[in-house]
Design an enzyme around this catalytic site. Structure first.
Site, PDB file in Angstrom:
ATOM      1  N   SER A   9       0.904  -1.069  -0.065  1.00 44.24           N
ATOM      2  CA  SER A   9       0.055   0.135   0.054  1.00 44.24           C
ATOM      3  C   SER A   9       0.914   1.210  -0.046  1.00 44.24           C
ATOM      4  O   SER A   9       2.034   1.333   0.253  1.00 44.24           O
ATOM      5  CB  SER A   9      -0.856  -0.056   1.147  1.00 44.24           C
ATOM      6  OG  SER A   9      -1.503   1.280   1.273  1.00 44.24           O
ATOM      7  N   HIS A  10       0.229   2.162  -0.413  1.00 49.39           N
ATOM      8  CA  HIS A  10       1.121   3.648  -0.324  1.00 49.39           C
ATOM      9  C   HIS A  10       1.079   4.365   0.853  1.00 49.39           C
ATOM     10  O   HIS A  10       1.707   5.199   1.269  1.00 49.39           O
ATOM     11  CB  HIS A  10       0.246   4.588  -1.132  1.00 49.39           C
ATOM     12  CG  HIS A  10       0.381   4.701  -2.680  1.00 49.39           C
ATOM     13  ND1 HIS A  10       0.078   3.394  -3.488  1.00 49.39           N
ATOM     14  CD2 HIS A  10       1.437   5.033  -3.732  1.00 49.39           C
ATOM     15  CE1 HIS A  10       0.426   3.540  -4.615  1.00 49.39           C
ATOM     16  NE2 HIS A  10       1.042   4.505  -4.904  1.00 49.39           N
ATOM     17  N   SER A  11       0.357   3.671   2.005  1.00 50.00           N
ATOM     18  CA  SER A  11       0.275   3.910   3.387  1.00 50.00           C
ATOM     19  C   SER A  11       0.556   3.065   4.369  1.00 50.00           C
ATOM     20  O   SER A  11       0.088   1.681   4.115  1.00 50.00           O
ATOM     21  CB  SER A  11      -1.175   4.538   3.767  1.00 50.00           C
ATOM     22  OG  SER A  11      -1.213   4.735   5.190  1.00 50.00           O
ATOM     23  N   SER A  69       0.415   2.196  -8.880  1.00 49.92           N
ATOM     24  CA  SER A  69       1.794   2.309  -8.946  1.00 49.92           C
ATOM     25  C   SER A  69       2.276   1.120  -7.794  1.00 49.92           C
ATOM     26  O   SER A  69       3.468   0.776  -7.976  1.00 49.92           O
ATOM     27  CB  SER A  69       2.512   3.503  -8.440  1.00 49.92           C
ATOM     28  OG  SER A  69       1.689   4.257  -7.134  1.00 49.92           O
TER      29      SER A  69
END
Length: 221
Positions: A9-11, A69
Site C-alpha cells: 500500500s501507499h500508506s 503504482s
C-alpha cells in the site's frame, strides 16, 4: 503449508490496518505489510516489498495492492526473485480482497485458489442466455442463522473464502456464495433462513461446508 499474503500500500497505516483486520478472521495466516516509503511518507518502497517477500519465501505467496503504482512496485520486486512464478499478484480491492484471500488461506487453499478468492470479491456472475432454462441444483439445503450478529463481515468472509476453494457454483438466498460483498448485502440477521443451492463437482461438499459454519454460528456467540 499455508499461503502467505503480502500487502503493498501507499500508506503504512493502511497496510497495517488491512493486515490486522484480515488477521482477525484468519489467525493462522501470515500477513506481511509493506506500506509507505522507507522514510514514512506516502508512496511505495521496493525495499519494503522485497523484505516482505524474502520473509515469505518458501511458501506460496499472494500479493494484494491498493493503487496502480503499487502494482508496478510489486511486479518490479518479482524480477529480483529466483522464482518469480511462485508469487502471484491478485487483481482485487485491497481490503475486501485481502479478507477473502486470508480466509481462503486459512482453509488450506493453495496460492491459485487464494488469488481466485481475492479476485472473486467483485466478480459478477456470467449472464445466462435468455433462452436457457435454469437447471435444478445438484445439492441444496436450508439453514437458520443462529449467531447474534447474523451475516456480517466475518461470516461472509468465511463463506466466500471456503467456497472459493471448491468446484461449485453456490447461491445463498440468490446471492453469489463466493462474493463476500453480495453476502453482506443480504443483511441477514439472526433467525434468517438461508436457502443454499449448489451445482458442480463439489456441490455436496459446499452445502455441507455451509451447514457446518451456520450450525456452529461461525464460531461466534
Amino acid at each position: 503449508m499455508t499461503v502467505r499474503l503480502v500487502v503493498v500500500s501507499h500508506s503504512d497505516k493502511i497496510a497495517d490496518g488491512a493486515a490486522e483486520l484480515a488477521a482477525q478472521m484468519a489467525p493462522d495466516v501470515v500477513i506481511l505489510a509493506a506500506g509507505g516509503t522507507d522514510d514514512g511518507r506516502i508512496g511505495t518502497s521496493l525495499e519494503k516489498v522485497m523484505a516482505a517477500l524474502e520473509e515469505a519465501a518458501g511458501h506460496g505467496v499472494v500479493i494484494l495492492t491498493d493503487l496502480g503504482s503499487a502494482v508496478m512496485t510489486a511486479e518490479a520486486a518479482l524480477e529480483f526473485l529466483p522464482d518469480p512464478g511462485s508469487v502471484l499478484v491478485a487483481d482485487a480491492p485491497l481490503v475486501e480482497g485481502l479478507v477473502a484471500a486470508a480466509v481462503a488461506a486459512q482453509t488450506g487453499a493453495d496460492a491459485q485458489a487464494v488469488k481466485a478468492a481475492a479476485e472473486s470479491v467483485y466478480r459478477p456472475p456470467p449472464p445466462a442466455p435468455a433462452h436457457e432454462h435454469r437447471q435444478p441444483p445438484e445439492a441444496s439445503g436450508e439453514f437458520e442463522l443462529v449467531n447474534e450478529a447474523g451475516m456480517h463481515a466475518r461470516p461472509a468472509a468465511k463463506i466466500a473464502g471456503g467456497l472459493s476453494a471448491l468446484e461449485a457454483e453456490v447461491t445463498i438466498n440468490g446471492a453469489d456464495g463466493a462474493s463476500m460483498t453480495e453476502l453482506m448485502m443480504l443483511a441477514a440477521g439472526k433467525g434468517t433462513l438461508l436457502r443454499v443451492e449448489a451445482s458442480g463437482p463439489d456441490a455436496a461438499r459446499a452445502v455441507e461446508y455451509l451447514a457446518g459454519l451456520v450450525k456452529d454460528g461461525f464460531g461466534e456467540p
